[in-house]
Design an enzyme around this catalytic site. Structure first.
Site, PDB file in Angstrom:
ATOM      1  N   HIS A  80     -11.281 -26.563 -43.901  1.00  0.00           N
ATOM      2  CA  HIS A  80     -10.921 -27.343 -42.717  1.00  0.00           C
ATOM      3  C   HIS A  80     -11.751 -26.825 -41.551  1.00  0.00           C
ATOM      4  O   HIS A  80     -12.018 -25.618 -41.446  1.00  0.00           O
ATOM      5  CB  HIS A  80      -9.432 -27.175 -42.410  1.00  0.00           C
ATOM      6  CG  HIS A  80      -9.074 -27.498 -40.987  1.00  0.00           C
ATOM      7  ND1 HIS A  80      -8.964 -26.518 -40.011  1.00  0.00           N
ATOM      8  CD2 HIS A  80      -8.839 -28.669 -40.362  1.00  0.00           C
ATOM      9  CE1 HIS A  80      -8.657 -27.083 -38.858  1.00  0.00           C
ATOM     10  NE2 HIS A  80      -8.574 -28.376 -39.038  1.00  0.00           N
TER      11      HIS A  80
ATOM     12  N   SER B 141     -13.512 -33.370 -36.563  1.00  0.00           N
ATOM     13  CA  SER B 141     -12.533 -32.695 -37.416  1.00  0.00           C
ATOM     14  C   SER B 141     -12.789 -33.075 -38.860  1.00  0.00           C
ATOM     15  O   SER B 141     -13.112 -34.233 -39.158  1.00  0.00           O
ATOM     16  CB  SER B 141     -11.112 -33.110 -37.010  1.00  0.00           C
ATOM     17  OG  SER B 141     -10.153 -32.506 -37.842  1.00  0.00           O
TER      18      SER B 141
ATOM     19  N   HIS C  38     -16.613 -14.749 -43.925  1.00  0.00           N
ATOM     20  CA  HIS C  38     -16.266 -14.018 -42.709  1.00  0.00           C
ATOM     21  C   HIS C  38     -17.486 -13.420 -42.017  1.00  0.00           C
ATOM     22  O   HIS C  38     -17.500 -13.293 -40.786  1.00  0.00           O
ATOM     23  CB  HIS C  38     -15.203 -12.962 -43.017  1.00  0.00           C
ATOM     24  CG  HIS C  38     -13.823 -13.537 -43.087  1.00  0.00           C
ATOM     25  ND1 HIS C  38     -13.101 -13.838 -41.956  1.00  0.00           N
ATOM     26  CD2 HIS C  38     -13.059 -13.905 -44.144  1.00  0.00           C
ATOM     27  CE1 HIS C  38     -11.934 -14.363 -42.312  1.00  0.00           C
ATOM     28  NE2 HIS C  38     -11.889 -14.414 -43.631  1.00  0.00           N
TER      29      HIS C  38
ATOM     30  N   ASN D 107     -12.657 -27.883 -37.160  1.00  0.00           N
ATOM     31  CA  ASN D 107     -12.717 -28.811 -36.035  1.00  0.00           C
ATOM     32  C   ASN D 107     -13.290 -28.101 -34.819  1.00  0.00           C
ATOM     33  O   ASN D 107     -13.132 -26.888 -34.650  1.00  0.00           O
ATOM     34  CB  ASN D 107     -11.353 -29.451 -35.733  1.00  0.00           C
ATOM     35  CG  ASN D 107     -10.413 -28.529 -34.991  1.00  0.00           C
ATOM     36  OD1 ASN D 107     -10.527 -28.337 -33.782  1.00  0.00           O
ATOM     37  ND2 ASN D 107      -9.478 -27.930 -35.727  1.00  0.00           N
TER      38      ASN D 107
ATOM     39  N   ARG E 249     -13.689 -29.168 -30.513  1.00  0.00           N
ATOM     40  CA  ARG E 249     -13.177 -30.184 -29.604  1.00  0.00           C
ATOM     41  C   ARG E 249     -13.397 -29.780 -28.150  1.00  0.00           C
ATOM     42  O   ARG E 249     -13.586 -28.608 -27.826  1.00  0.00           O
ATOM     43  CB  ARG E 249     -11.693 -30.426 -29.865  1.00  0.00           C
ATOM     44  CG  ARG E 249     -10.839 -29.186 -29.760  1.00  0.00           C
ATOM     45  CD  ARG E 249      -9.422 -29.422 -30.249  1.00  0.00           C
ATOM     46  NE  ARG E 249      -8.593 -28.237 -30.081  1.00  0.00           N
ATOM     47  CZ  ARG E 249      -8.498 -27.271 -30.976  1.00  0.00           C
ATOM     48  NH1 ARG E 249      -9.163 -27.344 -32.107  1.00  0.00           N
ATOM     49  NH2 ARG E 249      -7.730 -26.223 -30.750  1.00  0.00           N
TER      50      ARG E 249
END
Length: 233
Positions: free
Chosen positions: A108, A94, A147, A110, A112
């Site tokens: 930002h 992250s 994008h 992340n 997982r």
């Protein structure tokens, strides 16, 4: 369902953390990441890396964690009661990046992986993650590039994934009290296990691998843009 391979995911995540740190250090040209390793009493641990007061980045944190436990807390099984009391393992990378120059967006990201072993059932696993961008001074070229790269991460796995995960990101990062989105979005996914372990893992890797190619060109393009303290404030 294919057997999940947590150690394979762990190796990828550690390498991803290394690669992103190297890219940001190179782009900054001054500061480096300081690392602090930690352990969790119940099992697992991680390594936290922070860069502060660089030439480009005011602060950036890129963290890896791999935690384990003998049973999931009640709050984690509210929507999956079949996992009550299951051993679990959760790992991920992250990051949050804050630049000095207000013409460089904050970002930002992340990715997982979650793995649980119910007492009387086969293991359950899934992937999640995504990345989003928060410009202070929006630039059309940057938004298009961001994008397009997010779409490229999704496209090999199905044309429907990018619009689906873009919408989820837009909804997740919407600020009701301001009646506006937080930045220009990106992609966000969770509970993803489509096509079995290898294919789902490949998708998560694609998202992680495309982050640098989405963000680094924007940083390089904007980091030397003239700006005033008024713009920073």
């Amino acid at each position: 369902m294919q057997t999940a391979q947590p150690e394979k995911v762990r190796a990828y995540l550690l390498d991803l953390q290394d690669r992103i740190c190297h890219t940001l250090e190179t782009e900054d040209g001054k500061a480096t990441f300081l690392e602090e390793s930690w352990e969790r009493a119940e099992g697992g641990g991680g390594r936290s890396r922070v860069m502060t007061e660089g030439a480009v980045f005011e602060k950036a944190g890129i963290n890896f964690s791999d935690v384990q436990g003998s049973h999931l807390p009640a709050s984690a099984t509210a929507t999956r009661p079949q996992l009550a009391g299951a051993r679990f393992r959760a790992m991920g990378v992250s990051l949050v990046v804050h630049p000095h120059n207000p013409h460089v967006p904050t970002t930002h990201m992340n990715v997982r992986f979650f793995y649980a072993e119910p007492k009387d059932a086969d293991p359950i696993w899934w992937f999640g993650g995504g990345f989003d961008l928060t410009p202070y001074y929006g630039q059309r070229a940057d938004a298009i590039h961001w994008h397009q790269t997010a779409r490229a991460a999704c496209q090999p796995f199905g044309e429907e994934l990018y619009p689906k995960f873009k919408q989820i990101c837009d909804e997740y990062f919407y600020l009701p009290h301001r009646d506006e989105p937080r930045g220009i979005g990106g992609i966000f996914f969770d509970d993803y296990a489509e096509g079995g372990f290898e294919k789902a893992f490949a998708f998560m890797q694609s998202v992680g691998d495309h982050f640098v190619s989405a963000y680094q060109p924007i940083v390089a393009r904007r980091k030397s843009a003239p700006h005033s303290e008024h713009e920073r404030q």
